[in-house]
Design a protein around this motif. Structure first.
Motif, PDB file in Angstrom:
ATOM      1  N   LYS A 158      15.486  48.534 -18.902  1.00 24.29           N
ATOM      2  CA  LYS A 158      14.257  48.279 -19.711  1.00 24.29           C
ATOM      3  C   LYS A 158      14.792  48.893 -21.312  1.00 24.29           C
ATOM      4  N   ALA A 159      16.079  49.506 -21.424  1.00 26.36           N
ATOM      5  CA  ALA A 159      16.306  50.015 -22.611  1.00 26.36           C
ATOM      6  C   ALA A 159      17.038  48.885 -23.221  1.00 26.36           C
ATOM      7  N   LYS A 160      16.591  48.242 -24.277  1.00 26.31           N
ATOM      8  CA  LYS A 160      17.037  46.994 -24.987  1.00 26.31           C
ATOM      9  C   LYS A 160      18.491  47.227 -25.610  1.00 26.31           C
ATOM     10  N   GLY A 161      18.640  48.416 -25.971  1.00 28.74           N
ATOM     11  CA  GLY A 161      20.065  48.677 -26.627  1.00 28.74           C
ATOM     12  C   GLY A 161      21.032  49.078 -25.598  1.00 28.74           C
ATOM     13  N   PHE A 162      20.896  49.200 -24.543  1.00 32.36           N
ATOM     14  CA  PHE A 162      21.999  49.771 -23.541  1.00 32.36           C
ATOM     15  C   PHE A 162      22.489  48.423 -22.800  1.00 32.36           C
ATOM     16  N   ALA A 163      23.758  48.486 -23.086  1.00 32.05           N
ATOM     17  CA  ALA A 163      24.492  47.261 -22.416  1.00 32.05           C
ATOM     18  C   ALA A 163      23.900  45.991 -22.884  1.00 32.05           C
ATOM     19  N   ALA A 196      22.375  35.257 -10.505  1.00 31.72           N
ATOM     20  CA  ALA A 196      22.134  36.802 -10.468  1.00 31.72           C
ATOM     21  C   ALA A 196      22.657  37.896 -10.506  1.00 31.72           C
ATOM     22  N   VAL A 197      23.996  37.834  -9.781  1.00 32.04           N
ATOM     23  CA  VAL A 197      24.744  39.141  -9.848  1.00 32.04           C
ATOM     24  C   VAL A 197      25.783  39.129 -11.026  1.00 32.04           C
ATOM     25  N   ASP A 198      26.122  38.128 -11.570  1.00 30.00           N
ATOM     26  CA  ASP A 198      27.183  38.274 -12.520  1.00 30.00           C
ATOM     27  C   ASP A 198      26.755  39.305 -13.754  1.00 30.00           C
ATOM     28  N   GLU A 199      25.563  39.042 -14.177  1.00 33.73           N
ATOM     29  CA  GLU A 199      25.082  39.904 -15.396  1.00 33.73           C
ATOM     30  C   GLU A 199      24.862  41.286 -14.696  1.00 33.73           C
ATOM     31  N   LEU A 200      24.123  41.235 -13.467  1.00 28.03           N
ATOM     32  CA  LEU A 200      23.576  42.546 -12.999  1.00 28.03           C
ATOM     33  C   LEU A 200      24.861  43.494 -12.696  1.00 28.03           C
ATOM     34  N   THR A 201      25.980  43.191 -12.294  1.00 24.13           N
ATOM     35  CA  THR A 201      27.219  44.062 -11.871  1.00 24.13           C
ATOM     36  C   THR A 201      27.525  44.456 -13.149  1.00 24.13           C
ATOM     37  N   GLY A 202      27.753  44.072 -14.245  1.00 33.18           N
ATOM     38  CA  GLY A 202      27.842  44.392 -15.440  1.00 33.18           C
ATOM     39  C   GLY A 202      27.059  45.744 -16.101  1.00 33.18           C
ATOM     40  N   GLY A 236      24.969  43.328 -24.080  1.00 28.25           N
ATOM     41  CA  GLY A 236      25.680  42.172 -23.541  1.00 28.25           C
ATOM     42  C   GLY A 236      25.278  41.698 -22.387  1.00 28.25           C
ATOM     43  N   CYS A 237      24.377  42.368 -21.624  1.00 29.58           N
ATOM     44  CA  CYS A 237      24.262  42.073 -20.377  1.00 29.58           C
ATOM     45  C   CYS A 237      22.461  41.536 -20.350  1.00 29.58           C
ATOM     46  N   ASP A 238      22.262  39.898 -20.219  1.00 26.86           N
ATOM     47  CA  ASP A 238      21.363  39.323 -20.298  1.00 26.86           C
ATOM     48  C   ASP A 238      20.230  39.602 -19.385  1.00 26.86           C
ATOM     49  N   ARG A 239      19.059  40.240 -19.708  1.00 26.72           N
ATOM     50  CA  ARG A 239      18.176  40.674 -18.652  1.00 26.72           C
ATOM     51  C   ARG A 239      17.599  39.372 -18.428  1.00 26.72           C
ATOM     52  N   ALA A 240      17.285  38.543 -19.072  1.00 29.94           N
ATOM     53  CA  ALA A 240      16.389  37.224 -18.785  1.00 29.94           C
ATOM     54  C   ALA A 240      17.166  36.718 -17.676  1.00 29.94           C
ATOM     55  N   VAL A 241      18.580  36.438 -17.617  1.00 30.61           N
ATOM     56  CA  VAL A 241      19.425  35.732 -16.791  1.00 30.61           C
ATOM     57  C   VAL A 241      19.218  36.573 -15.420  1.00 30.61           C
ATOM     58  N   ILE A 242      19.251  37.930 -15.442  1.00 38.14           N
ATOM     59  CA  ILE A 242      18.930  38.529 -14.325  1.00 38.14           C
ATOM     60  C   ILE A 242      17.651  38.273 -13.480  1.00 38.14           C
ATOM     61  N   GLN A 243      16.687  38.465 -14.444  1.00 40.54           N
ATOM     62  CA  GLN A 243      15.446  38.098 -13.691  1.00 40.54           C
ATOM     63  C   GLN A 243      15.246  36.610 -13.277  1.00 40.54           C
ATOM     64  N   ARG A 244      15.871  35.661 -14.117  1.00 41.96           N
ATOM     65  CA  ARG A 244      15.776  34.415 -13.416  1.00 41.96           C
ATOM     66  C   ARG A 244      16.648  34.182 -12.234  1.00 41.96           C
ATOM     67  N   GLY A 245      17.869  35.042 -12.185  1.00 42.18           N
ATOM     68  CA  GLY A 245      18.308  35.044 -10.836  1.00 42.18           C
ATOM     69  C   GLY A 245      17.793  35.515  -9.643  1.00 42.18           C
ATOM     70  N   ALA A 246      16.966  36.334  -9.922  1.00 42.00           N
ATOM     71  CA  ALA A 246      16.096  37.216  -8.750  1.00 42.00           C
ATOM     72  C   ALA A 246      14.998  35.950  -8.603  1.00 42.00           C
ATOM     73  N   GLU A 247      14.319  35.356  -9.370  1.00 36.90           N
ATOM     74  CA  GLU A 247      13.284  34.272  -9.128  1.00 36.90           C
ATOM     75  C   GLU A 247      14.075  33.194  -8.533  1.00 36.90           C
ATOM     76  N   ALA A 254      27.840  49.793 -16.208  1.00 37.14           N
ATOM     77  CA  ALA A 254      27.509  50.410 -17.442  1.00 37.14           C
ATOM     78  C   ALA A 254      26.621  51.592 -17.220  1.00 37.14           C
ATOM     79  N   VAL A 255      25.596  51.371 -16.290  1.00 34.72           N
ATOM     80  CA  VAL A 255      24.677  52.575 -15.784  1.00 34.72           C
ATOM     81  C   VAL A 255      25.860  53.568 -15.062  1.00 34.72           C
ATOM     82  N   VAL A 256      26.483  52.998 -14.245  1.00 33.34           N
ATOM     83  CA  VAL A 256      27.652  54.168 -13.423  1.00 33.34           C
ATOM     84  C   VAL A 256      28.192  55.134 -14.612  1.00 33.34           C
ATOM     85  N   LEU A 257      28.864  54.484 -15.589  1.00 33.44           N
ATOM     86  CA  LEU A 257      29.630  54.950 -16.568  1.00 33.44           C
ATOM     87  C   LEU A 257      28.991  56.077 -17.162  1.00 33.44           C
ATOM     88  N   MET A 258      27.591  56.152 -17.388  1.00 37.37           N
ATOM     89  CA  MET A 258      26.765  57.156 -17.972  1.00 37.37           C
ATOM     90  C   MET A 258      26.399  58.161 -17.005  1.00 37.37           C
TER      91      MET A 258
END
Length: 181
Positions: free
Chosen positions: A141-146, A108-114, A148-159, A118-122
């Motif tokens: 929700k912004a598909k073009g932002f970061a 869950a946290v591997d992709e999310l920390t990335g 390389g960070c797979d949102r599906a993996v983050i969601q599956r991790g939460a689940e 990226a959000v913090v840098l902005m």
């Protein structure tokens, strides 16, 4: 395996500052969750798993979570570390499902920390200390932002953890606040 041995193995296969920093961020995040979830006696172990999770990514990106198993087995690394690190590639490069709570947290946290990084840098503050869940969700929700960070993996991790996405984001921000800035 000691932290020093894990670091030496990591730096044998990774030299890029970005990869080394990511490994340390995931290490610290895993240690935070070990404490928070009642595994304080395994904190170092969780940290080593976090540190080594991308062991093969820099040199073998096409064989990520596959090559690392070979490397670690050849070095006599504990099978629990091998399984845990490989399981974060579940459904991507391997069919090793995260079973233990530690493995689910790593997944869950591997992709999310990335993504959070990226959000913090902005942000004007460049800090995680004043970051809110809604800011991460907006960029999530912004598909073009970061991208390389797979949102599906983050969601599956939460689940896998049985947590809401908001709760996973909130707790990961809390973890990052304890050691960043």
């Amino acid at each position: 395996m000691t932290r020093k041995e894990a670091w030496n193995l990591l730096t044998e296969f990774n030299q890029e500052a970005f990869h080394l920093q990511h490994a340390q961020i995931v290490e610290q995040t895993m240690m935070y969750f070990a404490e928070k979830l009642g595994y304080g006696n395994e904190k170092e172990f969780w940290g080593i798993v976090g540190l080594l999770h991308d062991l093969d990514f820099e040199q073998f990106p096409e064989q990520h979570c596959i090559k690392s198993q070979e490397i670690m087995r050849a070095r006599g690394v504990d099978e629990r570390i091998i399984h845990a690190t490989a399981s974060h590639g579940y459904g991507i490069t391997v069919d090793i499902k995260p079973e233990h709570e530690m493995e689910k947290v790593l997944y869950a946290v591997d992709e999310l920390t990335g993504l959070i990084g990226a959000v913090v840098l902005m942000r004007p503050s460049k800090s995680v200390q004043d970051l809110e869940v809604k800011s991460v969700k907006k960029k999530y929700k912004a598909k073009g932002f970061a991208a390389g960070c797979d949102r599906a993996v983050i969601q599956r991790g939460a689940e896998l953890l049985g947590w809401s996405l908001d709760d996973l984001i909130r707790q990961t921000i809390e973890a990052l606040r304890t050691f960043q800035d």
